[in-house]
Design a protein around this motif. Structure first.
Motif, short mmCIF file in Angstrom:
data_model
loop_
_atom_site.label_atom_id
_atom_site.label_comp_id
_atom_site.label_asym_id
_atom_site.label_seq_id
_atom_site.Cartn_x
_atom_site.Cartn_y
_atom_site.Cartn_z
N PHE A 87 56.84 44.95 26.75
CA PHE A 87 56.13 43.73 27.16
C PHE A 87 54.85 44.05 27.93
O PHE A 87 54.36 43.24 28.68
N SER A 88 54.37 45.27 27.77
CA SER A 88 53.23 45.70 28.58
C SER A 88 51.91 45.61 27.84
O SER A 88 51.87 45.68 26.62
N THR A 89 50.85 45.47 28.60
CA THR A 89 49.50 45.46 28.06
C THR A 89 48.75 46.58 28.74
O THR A 89 48.36 46.45 29.90
N SER B 85 45.86 47.74 28.24
CA SER B 85 44.42 47.54 28.48
C SER B 85 44.19 46.99 29.89
O SER B 85 43.06 46.92 30.35
N ASN B 86 45.27 46.61 30.59
CA ASN B 86 45.13 46.20 31.99
C ASN B 86 44.53 47.30 32.85
O ASN B 86 43.95 47.03 33.89
N LEU C 242 42.11 49.21 32.05
CA LEU C 242 40.68 49.35 31.82
C LEU C 242 39.91 48.27 32.58
O LEU C 242 40.46 47.21 32.82
N ASP D 123 36.61 50.86 38.41
CA ASP D 123 35.80 49.65 38.53
C ASP D 123 35.79 49.15 39.97
O ASP D 123 35.42 48.03 40.24
N ALA E 138 50.67 47.60 33.92
CA ALA E 138 50.66 47.14 32.53
C ALA E 138 51.64 46.00 32.31
O ALA E 138 51.43 45.13 31.48
N PHE E 139 52.72 46.00 33.07
CA PHE E 139 53.78 45.01 32.88
C PHE E 139 53.42 43.66 33.52
O PHE E 139 53.79 42.61 33.02
N TYR E 140 52.72 43.71 34.65
CA TYR E 140 52.34 42.48 35.34
C TYR E 140 50.85 42.23 35.18
O TYR E 140 50.07 43.17 35.10
N SER E 141 50.47 40.95 35.17
CA SER E 141 49.05 40.66 35.31
C SER E 141 48.73 40.72 36.80
O SER E 141 49.63 40.66 37.63
N GLY F 8 47.44 38.75 39.09
CA GLY F 8 47.93 37.67 39.95
C GLY F 8 49.44 37.69 40.08
O GLY F 8 50.00 37.42 41.14
N GLN F 9 50.09 38.01 38.98
CA GLN F 9 51.55 38.02 38.96
C GLN F 9 52.11 39.13 39.83
O GLN F 9 53.11 38.94 40.52
N GLN G 29 52.50 38.37 43.35
CA GLN G 29 53.61 37.47 43.65
C GLN G 29 54.93 38.20 43.81
O GLN G 29 55.88 37.65 44.35
N ILE H 94 62.11 43.96 39.63
CA ILE H 94 61.92 42.86 38.68
C ILE H 94 61.69 43.42 37.28
O ILE H 94 62.18 42.88 36.29
#
Lengths: 362, 354
Positions: A167-169, A171-172, A174, A178, A238-241, A243-244, A247, A254
């Motif tokens: 469930f990961s992204t 590209s988070n 990249l 920065d 990668a698993f969380y955005s 903002g998430q 939280q 989790i």
């Protein structure tokens, strides 16, 4: 300084497990969000930078300890005299005890938040402390053995990091780098709390066989910690955005919620149970360190002094009742830890270098 | 004496310190449906299952109204407690509920350590309560059935990955918006009807099954199930094992953004209604598919832009490709973002006969 009997010493490679197990505690269950608050997607770089800084601390400590078979208690006395030295030693003891209280109480908070909301604090505290007494009564070799198994037994948990990947992204992560240097520096300061614990080396050093050759193992211990933290951080990012993640108080726990096994619906329960093995060496080591100070400075037999310490820790843990207080304890330790590492260790490093030069001249 | 004392002490330590929950006695909750109740209350409907080793699985539905999701539990007075939500599988919302926003209710599940993160969130056309109460003769109960239905259509069908975690992920993340499946109750069964589109946590639009398939292909690299393609000459071809490889490229994210999506598709032909499946025919099928995905994809993005939502996470792709990305400026420019889609289809196998 008496020469220790050979059968009281431990193999040099065990220092790797001692250092690693004293570094990894409950922090790993929730540290990503504190670092990401400053550095967002670059938080994993902060982990690596802090890891490198701690390698330098290991090097400094070995320089400080390198002549003879002294621990930091003897050195304090040698450098500053008996009175000021004792002040330093007692401060060290309080610092170690604070470490015990923070880790034990925070872990019990995890148990209360996740598994048994109705569980009274004193019950797990009492269980842990009784067990600690049993281990400490066996001496340092037993403590080192607990550290060894405390690292090995839960090691398989690293494989559970593969479950959230589905469930990961990624590209988070990249774009890389920065964030400004200031943000990275603030993140590094925040990260220090998760890395503290290598100070136990200052006390364990005389118990090592061929202490000089053990340095490589100490570096390996910090390296292992860095690798595991980096892995946890990358998976969390990668698993969380962003903002998430802010939280999520216990982000690592989790993330375990997506582990699917045929025989158990909530994997965290297994994870937390195994985490008892991770937390236990921490408590044993810090309590052992504090009892060493008691033996050498206050001249109370370790056997009896441990009782006093256990009572003290028990009362302190039970007095902490809610999440805010646990949070406060962690912040306090973080601040003290920062001072210990970024001021005290460079200070004793410089002091011992000068001391060595001066005494050699005389 | 020492040993006796310590033994006694440990006996004392081994007693249970907290309330026990025995699996055979605790009713297990698989599904909750939320409808709008009276005076701003929420109407919750649950279906409970008790697993008794000697009897069949017993399923029962209950209904209550309260202002909060946890408050519903108190209201469910006609029901044995405690309820275990560890196996919670599906949360359903009626359409009007979803249009009002659902994060408050999801929050109570995200907050609860006992709840999982693979719970499916779905929207029901009509009443969620009626859907749950109608048992449809599904042997395993409505909750596990719906869980399987959605799971299978994600794994083998054309539905993009979705669950409560991903909803939360996209709700709190910048430059993205969640999607959930839409279900409809028909006479004898429940059917998946498409995807619900959200602006933050409020449902603002729908995609039908055909659009959902195109959405899943473009959204991110994906492997879909079966798709029936209409060809210009009136014949039909069936594509199977369609795999997409997607790349988003955002240029000048901060100044004058533009987006290119490259979609590489791989698929097998398993059925064709025409006479002979020649090489030319295969290329033709490929081209038709290319055009279809491209045209529908562009339409869909234009539709999202007018709604001001971003289910494709284009904003997040822009962030990951731009240094010091500025979300404020992006949000202003997003509705006018120029988009191009390049689709390349490669037809692989076409069965074991020519």
């Amino acid at each position: 300084m008496e020469q220790k009997r050979n059968d009281l010493l431990i193999s040099p490679f065990l220092i790797m497990f001692i250092i690693h197990s004293n570094q990894v505690g409950v922090g790993i269950l929730g540290f990503p969000r504190y670092i990401a608050a400053y550095t967002g997607n670059d938080a994993w770089i902060v982990v690596i930078i802090t890891g490198i800084i701690f390698q330098v601390f290991i090097w400094m400590m070995y320089r400080v300890l390198s002549d003879g078979s002294f621990d930091i208690i003897d050195l304090h006395n040698k450098w500053f005299g008996k009175w000021i030295g004792s002040v330093f030693n007692l401060a060290l003891m309080m610092y170690l005890l604070l470490g015990t209280i923070v880790i034990l109480r925070t872990f019990i908070e995890v148990i209360q938040a996740w598994m048994f909301p109705e569980l009274a604090t004193w019950i797990p505290v009492a269980m842990y402390l009784l067990l600690t007494y049993y281990v400490l009564a066996g001496g340092f070799r037993t403590v080192a053995g607990i550290c060894f198994f405390g690292v090995l037994i839960p090691m398989w948990l690293v494989f559970t990091a593969t479950a959230p990947i589905k469930f990961s992204t990624f590209s988070n992560l990249l774009p890389i780098m920065d964030h400004s240097l200031k943000e990275i520096a603030l993140g590094t300061r925040q990260m220090t709390l998760s890395f503290v614990g290598i100070d136990i080396l200052l006390l364990a050093y005389p118990f090592l066989k061929n202490p000089k050759s053990s340095r490589i193992w100490a570096h390996m211990g910090v390296l292992l910690t860095t690798l595991i933290y980096t892995m946890v951080m990358v998976v969390s990012l990668a698993f969380y955005s962003e903002g998430q993640l802010q939280q999520s108080i216990w982000s690592t726990l989790i993330a375990w919620k997506v582990v699917e096994l045929p025989f158990v619906e909530r994997f965290e329960y297994i994870g937390i149970t195994f985490w008892c093995f991770v937390v236990f060496p921490n408590i044993c080591l810090t309590m052992w360190g504090a009892s060493r100070v008691g033996k050498k400075v206050l001249h109370i037999k370790q056997k009896y002094f441990i009782f006093i310490l256990i009572t003290f820790v028990f009362i302190a843990c039970v007095m902490v009742v809610n999440r805010d207080q646990v949070d406060y304890l962690n912040t306090l330790t973080s601040i003290i830890g920062t001072y210990v590492y970024y001021f005290y260790i460079p200070f004793i490093f410089l002091y011992s270098t000068i001391w060595r030069k001066v005494t050699r001249r005389i | 004496m020492k040993y006796v004392c310590s033994l006694l002490l440990f006996c004392f330590l081994l007693t249970g310190c907290v309330a026990e929950e025995i699996i055979d006695e605790v009713p297990i909750l698989f599904i909750v449906g939320y409808d709008q109740g009276e005076n701003g209350k929420v109407k919750g409907t649950i279906s409970l299952q008790t697993f008794d080793p000697n009897q069949e699985v017993e399923t029962r539905a209950f209904e209550a109204e309260a202002y909060t999701s946890k408050g519903l539990r108190n209201q469910l007075s006609g029901l044995p407690k405690p309820i275990s939500i560890g196996k919670m599988a599906v949360l359903l919302f009626s359409e009007d509920m979803a249009e009002e926003g659902i994060i408050d209710i999801l929050d109570s599940f995200l907050r609860d350590p006992a709840a999982g993160r693979l719970i499916y969130v779905g929207v029901v056309e009509g009443s969620a309560s009626e859907l749950i109460k109608n048992e449809f003769q599904y042997l395993q109960g409505i909750g596990p059935f719906l869980q399987n239905l959605i799971k299978q259509s994600v794994e083998y069908g054309n539905m993009p990955e979705n669950n409560i975690h991903l909803f939360d992920y996209k709700y709190y993340g910048d430059g993205m918006d969640p999607v959930t499946p839409i279900l409809r109750m028909e006479e004898t069964e429940v059917k998946i009807k498409g995807l619900a589109l959200y602006d933050d946590d409020k449902m603002v639009g729908k995609l039908n099954l055909d659009e959902m398939f195109i959405f899943a292909l473009i959204n991110k690299s994906f492997s879909a199930g079966l798709y029936e393609l209409e060809l210009p000459d009136g014949e039909y071809a069936n594509l199977q094992k369609i795999k997409s490889k997607v790349k988003y490229k955002v240029e000048n994210g901060n100044t004058d953004p533009s987006l290119n999506i490259s979609v590489k598709l791989n698929g097998n032909i398993v059925e064709y209604t025409g006479e002979k499946l020649t090489k030319e025919k295969k290329t033709e099928i490929g081209q038709t598919f290319e055009k279809k995905v491209e045209a529908q994809g562009l339409d869909m993005i234009a539709h999202f832009q007018t709604l001001g939502i971003d289910p494709f996470s284009i904003g997040d792709h822009a962030r990951s490709q731009t240094r010091n990305f500025d979300f404020k400026k992006w949000d202003e420019r997003y509705p006018d973002l120029p988009v191009t889609i390049d689709v390349k289809v490669n037809i692989g196998e076409s069965g074991i006969i020519d």
